[in-house]
Enzyme design. Structure first.
Site, mmCIF file in Angstrom:
data_model
loop_
_atom_site.group_PDB
_atom_site.id
_atom_site.type_symbol
_atom_site.label_atom_id
_atom_site.label_comp_id
_atom_site.label_asym_id
_atom_site.label_seq_id
_atom_site.Cartn_x
_atom_site.Cartn_y
_atom_site.Cartn_z
ATOM 1 N N ALA A 35 0.855 -1.209 0.000
ATOM 2 C CA ALA A 35 0.000 0.000 0.000
ATOM 3 C C ALA A 35 0.886 1.253 0.000
ATOM 4 O O ALA A 35 0.648 2.203 -0.757
ATOM 5 C CB ALA A 35 -0.903 -0.016 1.222
ATOM 6 N N GLU A 36 1.943 1.225 0.813
ATOM 7 C CA GLU A 36 2.844 2.395 0.853
ATOM 8 C C GLU A 36 3.527 2.566 -0.509
ATOM 9 O O GLU A 36 3.669 3.664 -1.033
ATOM 10 C CB GLU A 36 3.922 2.174 1.944
ATOM 11 C CG GLU A 36 3.420 2.330 3.376
ATOM 12 C CD GLU A 36 4.455 1.810 4.390
ATOM 13 O OE1 GLU A 36 4.828 0.620 4.294
ATOM 14 O OE2 GLU A 36 4.886 2.606 5.255
ATOM 15 N N TYR A 37 3.924 1.412 -1.125
ATOM 16 C CA TYR A 37 4.591 1.466 -2.437
ATOM 17 C C TYR A 37 3.626 2.068 -3.464
ATOM 18 O O TYR A 37 3.962 2.988 -4.207
ATOM 19 C CB TYR A 37 5.006 0.046 -2.859
ATOM 20 C CG TYR A 37 5.662 -0.041 -4.222
ATOM 21 C CD1 TYR A 37 4.896 -0.227 -5.371
ATOM 22 C CD2 TYR A 37 7.040 0.101 -4.365
ATOM 23 C CE1 TYR A 37 5.481 -0.278 -6.623
ATOM 24 C CE2 TYR A 37 7.650 0.040 -5.612
ATOM 25 C CZ TYR A 37 6.865 -0.156 -6.740
ATOM 26 O OH TYR A 37 7.443 -0.204 -7.989
ATOM 27 N N LEU A 84 25.661 -22.846 -26.035
ATOM 28 C CA LEU A 84 26.609 -23.678 -25.291
ATOM 29 C C LEU A 84 26.624 -25.084 -25.872
ATOM 30 O O LEU A 84 25.579 -25.597 -26.269
ATOM 31 C CB LEU A 84 26.172 -23.765 -23.821
ATOM 32 C CG LEU A 84 26.245 -22.462 -23.040
ATOM 33 C CD1 LEU A 84 25.493 -22.598 -21.731
ATOM 34 C CD2 LEU A 84 27.679 -22.056 -22.787
ATOM 35 N N GLU A 112 26.969 -22.637 -12.635
ATOM 36 C CA GLU A 112 25.738 -21.851 -12.451
ATOM 37 C C GLU A 112 24.539 -22.673 -12.914
ATOM 38 O O GLU A 112 24.678 -23.540 -13.778
ATOM 39 C CB GLU A 112 25.824 -20.563 -13.292
ATOM 40 C CG GLU A 112 26.982 -19.665 -12.902
ATOM 41 C CD GLU A 112 27.152 -18.505 -13.860
ATOM 42 O OE1 GLU A 112 26.246 -17.670 -13.956
ATOM 43 O OE2 GLU A 112 28.201 -18.439 -14.523
ATOM 44 N N LYS A 114 21.420 -23.612 -15.004
ATOM 45 C CA LYS A 114 21.025 -23.288 -16.385
ATOM 46 C C LYS A 114 19.518 -23.021 -16.377
ATOM 47 O O LYS A 114 18.708 -23.927 -16.307
ATOM 48 C CB LYS A 114 21.372 -24.444 -17.313
ATOM 49 C CG LYS A 114 21.175 -24.085 -18.800
ATOM 50 C CD LYS A 114 21.788 -25.147 -19.713
ATOM 51 C CE LYS A 114 21.604 -24.803 -21.196
ATOM 52 N NZ LYS A 114 20.195 -24.636 -21.604
ATOM 53 N N GLU A 169 18.880 -14.357 -18.807
ATOM 54 C CA GLU A 169 17.819 -15.291 -19.192
ATOM 55 C C GLU A 169 16.499 -14.801 -18.613
ATOM 56 O O GLU A 169 16.375 -14.616 -17.394
ATOM 57 C CB GLU A 169 18.149 -16.690 -18.640
ATOM 58 C CG GLU A 169 17.390 -17.807 -19.300
ATOM 59 C CD GLU A 169 18.062 -18.297 -20.594
ATOM 60 O OE1 GLU A 169 19.131 -17.768 -20.954
ATOM 61 O OE2 GLU A 169 17.518 -19.197 -21.227
ATOM 62 N N LYS A 285 31.733 -22.852 -16.544
ATOM 63 C CA LYS A 285 32.572 -21.912 -17.298
ATOM 64 C C LYS A 285 33.965 -21.859 -16.674
ATOM 65 O O LYS A 285 34.097 -21.877 -15.440
ATOM 66 C CB LYS A 285 31.991 -20.495 -17.225
ATOM 67 C CG LYS A 285 30.611 -20.337 -17.814
ATOM 68 C CD LYS A 285 30.100 -18.923 -17.577
ATOM 69 C CE LYS A 285 28.687 -18.789 -18.104
ATOM 70 N NZ LYS A 285 28.092 -17.476 -17.756
ATOM 71 N N LYS A 309 23.360 -31.110 -19.378
ATOM 72 C CA LYS A 309 21.879 -31.163 -19.447
ATOM 73 C C LYS A 309 21.380 -32.277 -18.540
ATOM 74 O O LYS A 309 21.883 -33.411 -18.617
ATOM 75 C CB LYS A 309 21.442 -31.474 -20.890
ATOM 76 C CG LYS A 309 21.927 -30.476 -21.921
ATOM 77 C CD LYS A 309 21.115 -29.214 -21.930
ATOM 78 C CE LYS A 309 19.809 -29.454 -22.666
ATOM 79 N NZ LYS A 309 19.030 -28.234 -22.873
HETATM 80 N N1 LIG Z 1 24.507 -18.698 -15.902
HETATM 81 C C1 LIG Z 1 24.612 -18.822 -17.207
HETATM 82 O O1 LIG Z 1 25.608 -18.524 -17.819
HETATM 83 C C2 LIG Z 1 23.430 -19.324 -17.961
HETATM 84 C C3 LIG Z 1 22.277 -19.677 -17.277
HETATM 85 N N2 LIG Z 1 21.192 -20.130 -17.940
HETATM 86 C C4 LIG Z 1 21.194 -20.249 -19.276
HETATM 87 N N3 LIG Z 1 20.061 -20.721 -19.882
HETATM 88 C C5 LIG Z 1 22.337 -19.894 -20.027
HETATM 89 C C6 LIG Z 1 22.509 -19.923 -21.437
HETATM 90 C C7 LIG Z 1 23.737 -19.492 -21.813
HETATM 91 BR BR1 LIG Z 1 24.359 -19.361 -23.610
HETATM 92 S S1 LIG Z 1 24.695 -19.027 -20.497
HETATM 93 C C8 LIG Z 1 23.440 -19.429 -19.359
#
Ligand SMILES: NC(=O)c1cnc(N)c2cc(Br)sc12
Length: 317
Positions: A35-37, A84, A112, A114, A169, A285, A309
């Protein structure tokens, strides 16, 4: 109130609203009530209508754009958006690690999640958001600036006045997906098969108001030419993205060995259902930019990264 004071008050309101926006959508820790926002936003919009000369493009009131577009303009990516190469099992990952170590010696990886969404590129000039584009074929994408502006976790103005291009993404949180499909079911419309398709269908809408209703979100995961900004590694660039006010994914982890990578993969394969969004694997990476440069890229994908994957889930019929 003197015009100078009005302009100052509007600048203060924009700053306050964007701060609360950041707390709510990036930190997920709001410090004021809805509400404040809403009252702050109402006040800003009222002043912008009364004093349009002080309305600015980065104003939070401009997130839900104007009229629907006829079509999307084309955008050429100055740096191609590569995809990738994939790994499907432990052997593929150990082959990747062996090849990397043969070429660059000792190496450190960043792992990371995906995100199962759509890759986008975001350009900022002097700290202001100026353009968002889809990946397209990697070289030419579509200008979806008005649509990505509706994503509340995307900053319209950065904490530093930098000119920068970042990659991320766009995804639809599971909760938004379920809500959307319930609504479509009630309206007798065709349901989306999964959050990724729903996000893709939403980003392709020509009317930003429809996009805003779909409650998309974004994780930013890379800085284009980060080495030119003086960073030596991907993990440094990710910390910079946090400092600028972007939403990055906090599950990332530096891994010194491929065995650590395999443990990270195992952990997130088991815990993925607890996440409020879909992931379809893990991105690995090489952390050092100097080593990334040594490894280079093929026409299609970097040789310093790989996507593991997850096995396709058996669909219970
Ligand atoms: N963290 C990342 O680099 C990352 C995460 N989620 C994805 N779908 C992708 C796709 C590429 Br291309 S990089 C990346």
């Amino acid at each position: 109130m003197a015009l100078h004071d009005v302009e100052k008050q509007m600048a203060q309101l924009r700053q306050q609203i964007e701060k609360y926006n950041y707390e709510y959508y990036v930190l997920d820790k709001p410090s004021i009530s809805d509400a404040e926002y809403d009252e702050l936003m109402r006040r800003l919009i009222e002043l912008e209508e009364q004093y349009p000369q002080y309305k600015t493009p980065d104003s939070p009131s401009q997130r839900v754009g104007g009229a629907p577009l006829e079509s999307f303009a084309k955008v050429t990516h100055r740096v191609p958006m590569l995809s990738l190469s994939n790994a499907f099992n432990e052997g593929d990952l150990r082959d990747f690690d062996r090849r990397v170590r043969q070429e660059v010696g000792d190496v450190r990886y960043v792992c990371e999640l995906k995100i199962d969404g759509l890759a986008v590129s975001l350009r900022y000039e002097n700290g202001y958001f100026v353009q968002g584009a889809t990946r397209g074929d990697g070289t030419t994408g579509e200008d979806i600036t008005e649509n990505v502006k509706t994503i509340r976790s995307l900053p319209l103005r950065l904490r530093e006045q930098v000119t920068i291009e970042v990659r991320g993404e766009v995804y639809m949180p599971r909760q938004s997906f379920e809500k959307l499909n319930e609504q479509r079911k009630r309206n007798g419309e065709e349901l989306f098969a999964n959050p990724r398709n729903a996000a893709a269908g939403s980003l392709r809408q020509l009317d930003p108001k429809i996009v805003a209703s779909r409650q998309l979100d974004i994780f930013v995961y890379g800085v284009v030419h980060a080495e030119e900004l003086g960073f030596n590694s991907h993990s440094e660039a990710l910390r910079y993205l946090d400092e600028l006010g972007f939403k990055t994914n906090c599950a990332r982890q530096v891994c010194e060995t491929i065995d650590d990578v395999l443990s990270y993969i195992e952990r997130w394969h088991a815990e993925r259902e607890k996440l409020p969004y879909d992931i379809d694997g893990i991105v690995i990476k090489v952390d050092s930019f100097a080593q990334q440069k040594q490894l280079g890229a093929t026409a299609k994908s970097p040789r310093w990264a790989i996507a593991y994957k997850f096995p396709a889930e058996e669909v219970v019929t």
